[in-house]
Structure formats: structure tokens, C-alpha cells
Write a protein that holds these residues in place. Structure first.
Motif, PDB file in Angstrom:
ATOM      1  N   ARG A  16       0.839  -1.202   0.000  1.00  0.00           N
ATOM      2  CA  ARG A  16       0.000   0.000   0.000  1.00  0.00           C
ATOM      3  C   ARG A  16       0.875   1.253   0.000  1.00  0.00           C
ATOM      4  O   ARG A  16       0.592   2.226  -0.710  1.00  0.00           O
ATOM      5  CB  ARG A  16      -0.924  -0.003   1.218  1.00  0.00           C
ATOM      6  CG  ARG A  16      -1.978   1.089   1.203  1.00  0.00           C
ATOM      7  CD  ARG A  16      -2.903   0.931   2.387  1.00  0.00           C
ATOM      8  NE  ARG A  16      -2.216   1.138   3.654  1.00  0.00           N
ATOM      9  CZ  ARG A  16      -2.115   2.317   4.256  1.00  0.00           C
ATOM     10  NH1 ARG A  16      -2.671   3.379   3.716  1.00  0.00           N
ATOM     11  NH2 ARG A  16      -1.478   2.423   5.403  1.00  0.00           N
ATOM     12  N   SER A  17       1.938   1.254   0.783  1.00  0.00           N
ATOM     13  CA  SER A  17       2.866   2.390   0.780  1.00  0.00           C
ATOM     14  C   SER A  17       3.558   2.522  -0.570  1.00  0.00           C
ATOM     15  O   SER A  17       3.815   3.642  -1.038  1.00  0.00           O
ATOM     16  CB  SER A  17       3.910   2.232   1.889  1.00  0.00           C
ATOM     17  OG  SER A  17       3.307   2.304   3.162  1.00  0.00           O
ATOM     18  N   GLY A  18       3.855   1.377  -1.198  1.00  0.00           N
ATOM     19  CA  GLY A  18       4.444   1.429  -2.534  1.00  0.00           C
ATOM     20  C   GLY A  18       3.501   2.060  -3.550  1.00  0.00           C
ATOM     21  O   GLY A  18       3.932   2.821  -4.424  1.00  0.00           O
ATOM     22  N   SER A  67       1.266  14.176   6.779  1.00  0.00           N
ATOM     23  CA  SER A  67      -0.107  14.675   6.918  1.00  0.00           C
ATOM     24  C   SER A  67      -1.154  13.586   6.756  1.00  0.00           C
ATOM     25  O   SER A  67      -2.090  13.701   5.973  1.00  0.00           O
ATOM     26  CB  SER A  67      -0.359  15.789   5.902  1.00  0.00           C
ATOM     27  OG  SER A  67       0.550  16.837   6.074  1.00  0.00           O
ATOM     28  N   ALA A  68      -0.984  12.491   7.478  1.00  0.00           N
ATOM     29  CA  ALA A  68      -1.961  11.402   7.383  1.00  0.00           C
ATOM     30  C   ALA A  68      -3.317  11.812   7.916  1.00  0.00           C
ATOM     31  O   ALA A  68      -4.326  11.203   7.585  1.00  0.00           O
ATOM     32  CB  ALA A  68      -1.456  10.182   8.158  1.00  0.00           C
ATOM     33  N   GLY A  69      -3.342  12.855   8.760  1.00  0.00           N
ATOM     34  CA  GLY A  69      -4.612  13.280   9.320  1.00  0.00           C
ATOM     35  C   GLY A  69      -5.581  13.813   8.290  1.00  0.00           C
ATOM     36  O   GLY A  69      -6.771  13.976   8.573  1.00  0.00           O
ATOM     37  N   LYS A  70      -5.102  14.119   7.080  1.00  0.00           N
ATOM     38  CA  LYS A  70      -5.995  14.590   6.044  1.00  0.00           C
ATOM     39  C   LYS A  70      -6.997  13.524   5.632  1.00  0.00           C
ATOM     40  O   LYS A  70      -8.048  13.818   5.096  1.00  0.00           O
ATOM     41  CB  LYS A  70      -5.183  15.033   4.810  1.00  0.00           C
ATOM     42  CG  LYS A  70      -4.350  16.288   5.049  1.00  0.00           C
ATOM     43  CD  LYS A  70      -3.622  16.682   3.790  1.00  0.00           C
ATOM     44  CE  LYS A  70      -2.798  17.950   4.010  1.00  0.00           C
ATOM     45  NZ  LYS A  70      -2.061  18.346   2.798  1.00  0.00           N
ATOM     46  N   ARG A  71      -6.627  12.248   5.833  1.00  0.00           N
ATOM     47  CA  ARG A  71      -7.526  11.158   5.451  1.00  0.00           C
ATOM     48  C   ARG A  71      -7.661  10.210   6.633  1.00  0.00           C
ATOM     49  O   ARG A  71      -6.701   9.592   7.057  1.00  0.00           O
ATOM     50  CB  ARG A  71      -6.973  10.412   4.229  1.00  0.00           C
ATOM     51  CG  ARG A  71      -6.896  11.271   2.981  1.00  0.00           C
ATOM     52  CD  ARG A  71      -6.193  10.517   1.885  1.00  0.00           C
ATOM     53  NE  ARG A  71      -4.824  10.180   2.278  1.00  0.00           N
ATOM     54  CZ  ARG A  71      -3.987   9.498   1.494  1.00  0.00           C
ATOM     55  NH1 ARG A  71      -4.386   9.074   0.337  1.00  0.00           N
ATOM     56  NH2 ARG A  71      -2.775   9.226   1.899  1.00  0.00           N
ATOM     57  N   ILE A 105      -8.965   7.388   6.703  1.00  0.00           N
ATOM     58  CA  ILE A 105      -8.757   5.987   6.337  1.00  0.00           C
ATOM     59  C   ILE A 105      -7.318   5.569   6.613  1.00  0.00           C
ATOM     60  O   ILE A 105      -7.050   4.407   6.934  1.00  0.00           O
ATOM     61  CB  ILE A 105      -9.112   5.757   4.849  1.00  0.00           C
ATOM     62  CG1 ILE A 105      -9.144   4.274   4.525  1.00  0.00           C
ATOM     63  CG2 ILE A 105      -8.167   6.506   3.940  1.00  0.00           C
ATOM     64  CD1 ILE A 105     -10.189   3.493   5.255  1.00  0.00           C
ATOM     65  N   GLU A 106      -6.360   6.521   6.533  1.00  0.00           N
ATOM     66  CA  GLU A 106      -4.961   6.203   6.822  1.00  0.00           C
ATOM     67  C   GLU A 106      -4.810   5.750   8.273  1.00  0.00           C
ATOM     68  O   GLU A 106      -4.117   4.772   8.564  1.00  0.00           O
ATOM     69  CB  GLU A 106      -4.097   7.435   6.557  1.00  0.00           C
ATOM     70  CG  GLU A 106      -2.631   7.244   6.864  1.00  0.00           C
ATOM     71  CD  GLU A 106      -1.955   6.308   5.894  1.00  0.00           C
ATOM     72  OE1 GLU A 106      -1.051   5.574   6.332  1.00  0.00           O
ATOM     73  OE2 GLU A 106      -2.345   6.298   4.715  1.00  0.00           O
ATOM     74  N   THR A 107      -5.484   6.449   9.177  1.00  0.00           N
ATOM     75  CA  THR A 107      -5.440   6.081  10.588  1.00  0.00           C
ATOM     76  C   THR A 107      -6.097   4.736  10.823  1.00  0.00           C
ATOM     77  O   THR A 107      -5.587   3.896  11.581  1.00  0.00           O
ATOM     78  CB  THR A 107      -6.134   7.162  11.430  1.00  0.00           C
ATOM     79  OG1 THR A 107      -5.474   8.417  11.221  1.00  0.00           O
ATOM     80  CG2 THR A 107      -6.088   6.820  12.903  1.00  0.00           C
ATOM     81  N   LEU A 154      -6.170  -8.872   4.692  1.00  0.00           N
ATOM     82  CA  LEU A 154      -7.366  -8.846   3.844  1.00  0.00           C
ATOM     83  C   LEU A 154      -8.036  -7.475   3.895  1.00  0.00           C
ATOM     84  O   LEU A 154      -8.517  -6.965   2.877  1.00  0.00           O
ATOM     85  CB  LEU A 154      -8.337  -9.937   4.291  1.00  0.00           C
ATOM     86  CG  LEU A 154      -9.647 -10.049   3.504  1.00  0.00           C
ATOM     87  CD1 LEU A 154      -9.364 -10.355   2.042  1.00  0.00           C
ATOM     88  CD2 LEU A 154     -10.546 -11.114   4.119  1.00  0.00           C
ATOM     89  N   PHE A 155      -8.053  -6.858   5.056  1.00  0.00           N
ATOM     90  CA  PHE A 155      -8.637  -5.522   5.194  1.00  0.00           C
ATOM     91  C   PHE A 155      -7.856  -4.508   4.344  1.00  0.00           C
ATOM     92  O   PHE A 155      -8.444  -3.669   3.647  1.00  0.00           O
ATOM     93  CB  PHE A 155      -8.635  -5.097   6.661  1.00  0.00           C
ATOM     94  CG  PHE A 155      -9.158  -3.709   6.897  1.00  0.00           C
ATOM     95  CD1 PHE A 155     -10.519  -3.462   6.963  1.00  0.00           C
ATOM     96  CD2 PHE A 155      -8.276  -2.640   7.052  1.00  0.00           C
ATOM     97  CE1 PHE A 155     -11.002  -2.177   7.183  1.00  0.00           C
ATOM     98  CE2 PHE A 155      -8.752  -1.360   7.274  1.00  0.00           C
ATOM     99  CZ  PHE A 155     -10.117  -1.122   7.337  1.00  0.00           C
ATOM    100  N   VAL A 156      -6.523  -4.589   4.394  1.00  0.00           N
ATOM    101  CA  VAL A 156      -5.696  -3.690   3.582  1.00  0.00           C
ATOM    102  C   VAL A 156      -5.974  -3.919   2.099  1.00  0.00           C
ATOM    103  O   VAL A 156      -6.062  -2.968   1.304  1.00  0.00           O
ATOM    104  CB  VAL A 156      -4.205  -3.904   3.896  1.00  0.00           C
ATOM    105  CG1 VAL A 156      -3.330  -3.085   2.951  1.00  0.00           C
ATOM    106  CG2 VAL A 156      -3.902  -3.528   5.339  1.00  0.00           C
TER     107      VAL A 156
END
Length: 301
Positions: free
Chosen positions: A45-47, A134-138, A140-142, A175-177
Motif C-alpha cells: 500500500r505504501s508502494g 499529513s496522514a490526518g488529512k484522510r 482511512i490512513e489512521t 485482507l482488510f488492507v
């Protein structure tokens, strides 16, 4: 202020590219060594995030070159659209593969418990991304980071406490990712092909756009202006009024300056259509040379 947006966005894209690439490498190596399928899935996902930032960086650099030349950005928009389509397909394909692998791992028997470094890397990556990217913008990232951390920690705890059911938390998190990646890829590809809302780009404020166009030398008034969404991009339609005594060539030169100005200040605008009209102040400032103008009697006549 808007003049400084392009360097800022370019710097953000560069930071996102290298930051996500580094996190993908760290998660991937640690996930492989510790046996955490959730961490491996998060590495992919990070890739994908790094690939998206790479596409954004290429698009921003292309926009800067085109703005300097003063040409239209239709070809650049098509290239950006193609790169977003590639990222979308990458998310879909990798997400499906991760999901199949997670289901297969759970179905083949009792999964192995991951080692504790997987937990430390997940927590560290979460903190790094929250602090610098700035993960707080989304939200879903958290959520994804929390699920990956819970999956790895729960499976590790299950191995320590001899609780077999907890071992399934790691592939469940993977699976969730995978589902998140598939949904994200679907939204991107739907927006690219069917004109969904822009991703990662906000529609510019029309008042600010109008002010920018009004400031171009030779523009007397902005009769109409509209910013509309086309896939992931923004198209601006503007109607300007110019001195009626100038030549057609001079009017085209003013329209060209309007395009350059908009491209420089609003990097997500991919096309600008400018209609040039002669300025007409209208009633009560009608021209004395208008043959159709009726001469109304006054008290002085």
C-alpha cells in the motif's frame, strides 16, 4: 500567495515519493523477515502511495515547463490521466493478489505468529506518516494503520499465549488492507474514466480565479468565468472583455497571457478556454456613434 503553491506542491510530491518509498521498503523487509502478512500488505500500500506521488511529481514538473512556454496543457492532462490510470490498475491488481494470498493463508491451516519487530515497525511507520506526511488529512490512513497494528500485535500475542484464534488476526488485517486498496483503485479509475471528483486536487476558488484573470494586462473585465471538473482535473472557461479598438491579433495575445497566468497560479488546472469580446459598457454609457441609438428629447431641447 497562490504564486507559491506550485513549488510547495512539487516539494510535497517529492517528499511523499521518497517517504512512502522508504516506508514501503522498511515494511516489506520487516514483514518478510518477521512473517507478518499484514505488514507485507501495508508495504504494498505504501508502494502504491509512492507511485501516486511519483505521478503527481511528474505532472507538476510538466505543468511548470508548459506554463513557462505559455502553451495549452491538453497533452499534459492526457499524460497525467494515463499515469493515474496506471496507478489505479496497480492498486486493483495488487489489492486482489494480497486478498487472495490472505484468504489462502487462513484456509491452508493455522498461520504462524509474527515476530515482535513487526509491531514496532508498524507503530513507527504510523507515527512517521502522521508526523511528516499529513496522514490526518484522510481518516482511512489512521484506520488502516490501526488495523494493521492490531492484527500484528494480536497474532503475536496469540502465539505467546497459545491462542490459535488470535493467529488469524494477521491475515485478517492483510485482507482488510487489500479491500481498502481495491476500493481506492476503483474510485481512482472511475474518476479518471467517468469524470468523478478530482483526487488530491481541489477545485480552485472562482473568485480567486477571476481576480487572477482580471489582473492580466489588457483585460478590462471578466464577463464570465467557470471552473468545471473533468476526471481528476480542472477546466476553466473564461470570457474576457478587451479594448474594442485593438486588433484581433492583440486580443489573442491577451488571451494567451490569461492562460499563462492561470496555469502558473493554479497547477491543477489542465485547460483554459478563453473567449475574447470587445468591451461594451452599455447603458447609460452608449456610444455617440451608434446609428441605432434613438435621440430622446430632453428639457434642454
Amino acid at each position: 500567495m497562490a504564486n507559491h503553491r506550485q513549488p510547495q506542491r512539487e516539494a510535497e510530491a517529492e517528499a511523499g515519493l521518497w517517504g512512502n518509498a522508504g516506508l514501503a521498503l522498511l515494511k516489506g523487509v520487516t514483514g518478510w523477515l518477521t512473517g507478518s502478512s499484514a505488514l507485507l500488505a501495508d508495504a504494498f500500500r505504501s508502494g502504491a502511495d509512492a507511485a501516486k506521488c511519483f505521478a503527481a511529481a511528474i505532472g507538476t514538473r510538466g505543468a511548470k515547463r508548459i506554463a513557462k512556454r505559455g502553451t495549452e496543457r491538453r497533452g499534459s492532462a492526457d499524460a497525467d490521466q494515463a499515469s493515474n490510470l496506471v496507478v489505479s490498475l496497480l492498486l486493483l491488481i495488487v489489492g486482489v493478489e494480497i486478498g487472495i494470498s490472505a484468504v489462502r493463508q487462513a484456509a491452508e491451516g493455522l498461520p504462524d505468529a509474527p515476530q515482535w519487530p513487526a509491531i514496532a515497525v508498524v507503530a513507527a511507520a504510523w507515527a512517521i506518516k502522521a508526523g511528516f506526511f499529513s496522514a490526518g488529512k484522510r481518516r482511512i490512513e489512521t484506520y488502516v494503520s490501526a488495523v494493521v497494528l492490531a492484527g500484528a500485535a494480536g497474532a503475536w500475542l496469540g502465539g505467546r499465549l497459545d491462542r490459535p484464534l488470535l493467529l488469524y488476526l494477521d491475515p485478517a488485517a492483510a485482507l482488510f488492507v487489500a479491500i481498502v486498496m481495491i476500493l481506492r483503485g476503483y474510485r481512482l479509475i472511475a474518476g479518471t474514466m467517468f469524470g468523478g471528483k478530482p483526487s488530491g486536487s481541489a477545485r480552485p476558488d472562482e473568485a480567486e480565479l477571476k481576480e487572477s484573470v482580471q489582473g492580466v494586462e489588457g483585460v478590462i473585465a471578466v464577463s464570465a468565468l467557470r471552473a468545471r471538473e473533468r476526471g481528476h482535473y480542472i477546466v476553466v472557461d473564461a470570457t474576457i472583455s478587451v479594448n474594442p479598438r485593438i486588433t484581433v491579433l492583440e486580443g489573442r495575445e491577451i488571451a494567451k497571457r490569461v492562460k499563462v497566468q492561470v496555469f502558473k497560479r493554479f497547477t491543477h488546472v489542465t485547460d483554459v478556454q478563453v473567449q475574447v469580446d470587445p468591451y461594451d459598457p452599455g447603458y447609460p454609457y452608449k456610444s455617440n456613434h451608434d446609428p441605432n441609438q434613438e435621440h430622446m428629447p430632453t428639457l434642454l431641447q
